[in-house]
Design an enzyme around this catalytic site. Structure first.
Site, short mmCIF file in Angstrom:
data_model
loop_
_atom_site.label_atom_id
_atom_site.label_comp_id
_atom_site.label_asym_id
_atom_site.label_seq_id
_atom_site.Cartn_x
_atom_site.Cartn_y
_atom_site.Cartn_z
CD GLU A 1 69.59 9.96 -25.54
OE1 GLU A 1 69.96 8.98 -24.87
OE2 GLU A 1 68.42 10.09 -25.95
C1 HEC Z 1 69.57 14.07 -23.83
C2 HEC Z 1 68.32 13.56 -23.37
C3 HEC Z 1 68.25 12.28 -22.61
C4 HEC Z 1 69.08 11.78 -21.64
C5 HEC Z 1 70.34 12.40 -21.09
C6 HEC Z 1 68.51 10.54 -21.21
N1 HEC Z 1 67.36 10.30 -21.88
FE1 HEC Z 1 66.09 8.75 -21.56
N2 HEC Z 1 65.12 9.23 -23.24
C7 HEC Z 1 65.33 10.35 -24.02
C8 HEC Z 1 64.56 10.25 -25.25
C9 HEC Z 1 64.51 11.31 -26.35
C10 HEC Z 1 63.91 9.00 -25.20
C11 HEC Z 1 63.03 8.40 -26.29
C12 HEC Z 1 63.95 7.86 -27.35
C13 HEC Z 1 63.25 6.89 -28.27
O1 HEC Z 1 62.19 6.38 -27.92
O2 HEC Z 1 63.81 6.62 -29.34
C14 HEC Z 1 64.26 8.41 -23.91
C15 HEC Z 1 63.73 7.19 -23.42
C16 HEC Z 1 63.92 6.73 -22.13
C17 HEC Z 1 63.17 5.67 -21.49
C18 HEC Z 1 62.01 4.90 -22.10
C19 HEC Z 1 60.70 5.33 -21.52
C20 HEC Z 1 59.51 4.83 -22.28
O3 HEC Z 1 58.40 5.10 -21.85
O4 HEC Z 1 59.69 4.17 -23.31
C21 HEC Z 1 63.68 5.51 -20.23
C22 HEC Z 1 63.21 4.55 -19.16
C23 HEC Z 1 64.76 6.46 -20.09
N3 HEC Z 1 64.89 7.19 -21.26
C24 HEC Z 1 65.60 6.57 -18.99
C25 HEC Z 1 66.83 7.25 -19.05
C26 HEC Z 1 67.95 7.02 -18.16
C27 HEC Z 1 67.98 6.03 -17.03
C28 HEC Z 1 68.93 7.88 -18.54
C29 HEC Z 1 70.33 8.02 -18.01
C30 HEC Z 1 71.14 6.85 -17.96
C31 HEC Z 1 68.40 8.66 -19.64
N4 HEC Z 1 67.16 8.23 -19.94
C32 HEC Z 1 69.08 9.71 -20.25
C33 HEC Z 1 66.12 11.42 -23.67
C34 HEC Z 1 67.18 11.32 -22.76
#
Ligand code: HEC
Ligand code: HEC
Ligand code: HEC
Ligand code: HEC
Ligand SMILES: [Ca+2]
Ligand SMILES: [Ca+2]
Ligand SMILES: [Ca+2]
Ligand SMILES: [Mg+2]
Lengths: 320, 320
Positions: free
Chosen positions: B112
């Site tokens: 990520e």
């Molecule tokens: C490269 C892509 C990527 C980046 C950068 C990223 N995310 Fe995500 N995020 C995802 C993915 C894919 C999931 C789901 C992963 C899983 O459920 O295993 C996720 C899940 C989440 C969720 C959960 C939402 C839910 O409905 O369950 C939140 C809140 C979130 N991210 C916030 C953030 C925050 C804050 C950051 C930075 C600190 C961030 N993400 C950086 C791809 C990313």
């Protein structure tokens, strides 16, 4: 401190010149701001203009070379988009005559935004309902086209101006806006001859090309490889254009490390040292470098407050 | 149209619940907004939270799976960050108990944001002068730490709420806010049993886990490969958790194609068909699907106007 010498220091205008066939309007700027920040203009849906020219930061990416779709990198560093409206020509080698012309390049560039061609971009935008409405307001019905996309982006870029730096305040009469050291640096810029090239309110030489490096230096060349890229000659194939470059702006230069067309120099101190040696054949003493760097820090302007665009949504049935 | 049956439809609250040890304040939210949009939280300087959860769009990236540093992709699709504050647990498999805990994950995740570890993130932020000031205002002196970074980001996320959808207006008494067809779809959601899982104001089942797919279906499995990912069992290693998933919100679902944990389904029509068959063992007729999709389009809310953060600059001597 006070300014010596005959050099005519100028403050940054608060409006950029606009071409007759693309007048700036509030609605066009708003549309341009959306397009500029829209990653759907790239094949992967992950790269927008703002990815490489970050409007929340110094207008570039603080990387030696930029990273486009699929993590590809090219040989040149992203120049800042702040005050690019004051460049007579665009790109390090000046190969685009206007912001409109420049904006046509990245989207279909395979290592930048990687779209197949402009038809593909236009088709994608046409599939997004909200863009129909926005383009209609600005350019009339059924007006989504390469020409209008680039016009809107350019109009937006003409608003990316950073006036009221300490330098501008000083030039406009507030003598306390720069420190003694900064005024010393300012004088040295003129006395040494930096302003012979970096002239005008944007310190960008009013669209002139200059050779870089003027003087050969094996030590710097070994470290920074400036001569690998032939500059303007890469486009013109004219030997006279070898290592000729557009003079870049020094506005907000403290925010846009690393430096030079290949981003090879990591600090402003080193960049000034390089300029002294390679452009002026002078070994600048540390004190001069420090004074000049202090002055260059005074070229950081005021960034306009922007609202975050709300982009028209991708319709469910078209996303992939 | 009017609503039949006993299901208690609820409007979205305009404030999200906040934990006692992380109260939401305007200054904390402003800091969180900066950090959330700052690509310097990634190893390459190109990926911010907003890269995968775009706050100018539906809060994700409209990709089957997200693209992190160096164009790496994982197996799961990014859920929307809009209204994530109303999830009891975070991630498709619910493995984070809070937004604070969730925010600790991506930065040091190699595919990520790719930072070595939190120490590296903290060191990088400490080198940015403007962050010292911002953290001091919110958390006191010398307060740049993993805990405070994630607290600020979570506080910001708690403001990412989209109330006043046509559905909310309808529930609050404006019977003209939904069309006849949308009301039909709404009734069908309750009658068929969609709301048994997608319950509550965010249609996210109030933190419950559900099996998906409930029913085996070779045809859909061949196309969409839902069973490749074991869901909650991937974290718990408990066979009872195989293919158990947090119930995802249906708020703004029209904006967040493609669908499901692996982003394998490209349209909302197909997603509803899949749910009917795999969760309810019903072959929904096209008319039901159309009515339900019309209703789901009524769950698109009002996006708050945000100002674009001005990020504290990278000091020249530290950029690389
Ligand atoms: C490269 C892509 C990527 C980046 C950068 C990223 N995310 Fe995500 N995020 C995802 C993915 C894919 C999931 C789901 C992963 C899983 O459920 O295993 C996720 C899940 C989440 C969720 C959960 C939402 C839910 O409905 O369950 C939140 C809140 C979130 N991210 C916030 C953030 C925050 C804050 C950051 C930075 C600190 C961030 N993400 C950086 C791809 C990313
Ligand atoms: C993947 C990185 C990347 C993307 C995406 C990108 N640029 Fe650039 N941009 C660059 C680089 C690198 C250069 C310098 C190239 C050169 O001079 O040969 C540049 C040059 C420019 C310049 C010239 C500035 C000057 O001082 O000469 C402008 C203006 C500009 N880009 C605007 C845009 C716009 C508008 C978009 C989107 C339509 C865009 N860029 C997308 C990397 C990028
Ligand atoms: C003969 C012309 C000339 C002179 C004299 C000159 N410059 Fe430059 N300057 C250039 C050109 C051309 C470039 C772009 C070179 C490149 O990157 O290929 C440049 C680049 C720079 C850069 C880096 C800009 C960026 O965005 O990376 C800085 C800083 C700079 N000059 C400062 C100075 C200072 C300070 C002096 C005086 C000590 C000076 N220059 C003298 C022509 C000149
Ligand atoms: C038995 C529980 C259950 C029932 C009944 C159910 N769902 Fe779901 N729904 C889930 C779960 C769990 C997921 C997440 C599955 C995944 O992606 O792994 C989901 C996912 C979805 C998604 C995709 C969400 C996204 O962000 O990708 C939509 C749309 C949806 N459901 C709509 C419906 C509709 C409409 C019905 C009724 C026809 C329904 N659901 C019935 C549990 C249920
Ligand atoms: Ca630079
Ligand atoms: Ca997605
Ligand atoms: Ca999705
Ligand atoms: Mg750069």
């Amino acid at each position: 401190g006070s300014v010596s010498g005959a050099y005519a220091w100028e403050a940054l205008p608060t409006k950029a010149p606009e071409p007759a066939d693309n007048p700036t309007t509030a609605e066009k700027v708003a549309l341009g701001q959306m397009l500029y920040h829209d990653p759907r203009l790239s094949s992967t849906g992950t790269v927008s203009c703002a990815s490489c020219h970050n409007t929340m930061l110094g207008g570039e990416d603080n990387r030696p070379n930029s990273m486009g779709v699929n993590a590809q990198t090219g040989g040149r560093s992203a120049p800042t988009v702040w005050n690019a409206a004051f460049n007579k020509v665009q790109f390090w080698d000046g190969r685009a005559a206007s912001l409109e012309e420049q904006a046509a390049g990245p989207v279909a560039n395979p290592i930048e935004m990687g779209m197949k061609d402009w038809d593909a971009v236009v088709a994608r935008l046409k599939a997004i309902e909200g863009y129909h409405e926005a383009f209609t307001k600005v350019f009339g019905e059924n007006s989504i086209s390469q020409e209008n996309v680039t016009k809107a982006i350019a109009a937006y870029e003409r608003t990316l101006i950073t006036p009221n730096s300490p330098y501008d305040k000083y030039v406009n009469g507030d003598k306390s806006a720069l420190t003694e050291q900064q005024v010393r640096g300012m004088n040295k810029m003129a006395e040494l001859g930096c302003t012979a090239c970096h002239s005008g309110p944007a310190f960008n030489g009013a669209g002139t090309y200059q050779k870089f490096p003027v003087n050969s230096n094996g030590y710097f060349e070994a470290q920074y490889k400036f001569k690998r890229d032939k500059g303007r000659a890469e486009v013109t194939n004219n030997p006279e254009d070898e290592h000729m470059w557009k003079v870049p702006t020094l506005r907000n230069i403290a925010l846009t490390a690393p430096y030079f067309h290949n981003g090879s120099v990591s600090t402003l101190e080193k960049a000034v040292k390089v300029m002294g040696k390679l452009q002026l054949d002078k070994d600048l003493p540390d004190e001069d470098i420090e004074d000049i760097v202090a002055f260059l820090n005074g070229l950081t302007g005021q960034f306009p407050k922007q609202s975050m665009p709300i982009l028209p949504s991708t319709p469910g049935r078209l996303a992939k």
